[in-house]
Design a protein around this motif. Structure first.
Motif, short mmCIF file in Angstrom:
data_model
loop_
_atom_site.label_atom_id
_atom_site.label_comp_id
_atom_site.label_asym_id
_atom_site.label_seq_id
_atom_site.Cartn_x
_atom_site.Cartn_y
_atom_site.Cartn_z
N LEU A 1 0.84 -1.20 0.00
CA LEU A 1 0.00 0.00 0.00
C LEU A 1 0.88 1.25 0.00
CD1 LEU A 1 -3.08 0.55 0.21
CD2 LEU A 1 -2.77 0.79 2.66
N PRO A 2 0.65 2.19 -0.90
CA PRO A 2 1.47 3.42 -0.91
C PRO A 2 1.23 4.24 0.36
CG PRO A 2 -0.07 3.36 -2.80
CD PRO A 2 -0.34 2.17 -1.95
N GLU A 3 2.24 5.01 0.72
CA GLU A 3 2.14 5.82 1.94
C GLU A 3 0.99 6.81 1.80
OE1 GLU A 3 4.97 8.67 4.68
OE2 GLU A 3 5.89 7.25 3.30
N VAL B 1 -7.26 0.84 8.26
CA VAL B 1 -6.02 0.07 8.31
C VAL B 1 -5.05 0.69 7.31
CG1 VAL B 1 -4.97 -2.21 8.06
CG2 VAL B 1 -7.32 -2.01 8.87
N ARG B 2 -3.78 0.89 7.74
CA ARG B 2 -2.79 1.52 6.86
C ARG B 2 -1.40 0.97 7.17
NH1 ARG B 2 -0.14 5.51 9.92
NH2 ARG B 2 -1.29 6.08 11.78
N ASN B 3 -0.51 1.23 6.25
CA ASN B 3 0.90 0.90 6.41
C ASN B 3 1.58 2.22 6.78
OD1 ASN B 3 3.57 0.20 6.18
ND2 ASN B 3 3.31 -0.96 4.29
N ASP B 4 2.32 2.25 7.91
CA ASP B 4 2.90 3.52 8.35
C ASP B 4 4.19 3.88 7.64
OD1 ASP B 4 4.77 1.89 9.52
OD2 ASP B 4 4.49 2.67 11.56
N GLY B 5 4.62 3.09 6.68
CA GLY B 5 5.82 3.42 5.91
C GLY B 5 7.08 2.78 6.47
N SER B 6 7.06 2.34 7.71
CA SER B 6 8.26 1.71 8.29
C SER B 6 8.05 0.20 8.45
CB SER B 6 8.59 2.35 9.64
OG SER B 6 7.53 2.11 10.55
#
Length: 108
Positions: free
Chosen positions: A13-15, A30-35
């Motif tokens: 998933l893009p930031e 729900v998300r991906n925090d980039g780290s």
């Protein structure tokens, strides 16, 4: 409420992009925090309204309590008793009692 997402999809998933799910008053993001971490945030509209109501009620009660305390409390300054004055009052009361008893005894 159930939100099914493939773990691989979350990692790709893009930031700034998120998956959202809603069921009645319940919300899930729900998300991906980039780290590399997956972050899920859930909320419920009725609970948020209840929290807001309790915060307003607490603020009202605090303000009422402040106003009542400042109106009801009257400061009174108390000084410790003057020891010399207390002593002199006792001596004079003793002398007066002695004179009165002496006069009463002499009359009989």
């Amino acid at each position: 409420m159930q939100l099914t997402i493939a773990a691989d999809s979350l990692r790709k998933l893009p930031e700034g992009a998120v998956y959202r799910g809603k069921s009645g008053q319940a919300n899930l993001t729900v998300r991906n925090d980039g780290s590399g971490n997956i972050v899920a945030e859930a909320s419920c509209d009725s609970l948020q309204q209840l929290v807001l109501w309790y915060e307003e009620e607490l603020t009202r009660i605090r303000n009422e309590t402040k106003n009542n305390v400042s109106n009801d409390v009257q400061m009174e300054e108390k000084r410790p008793p003057n020891r010399m004055r207390t002593f002199m009052t006792g001596v004079l009361a003793g002398l007066l009692a002695g004179v009165l008893l002496t006069l009463k005894v002499k009359r009989q």
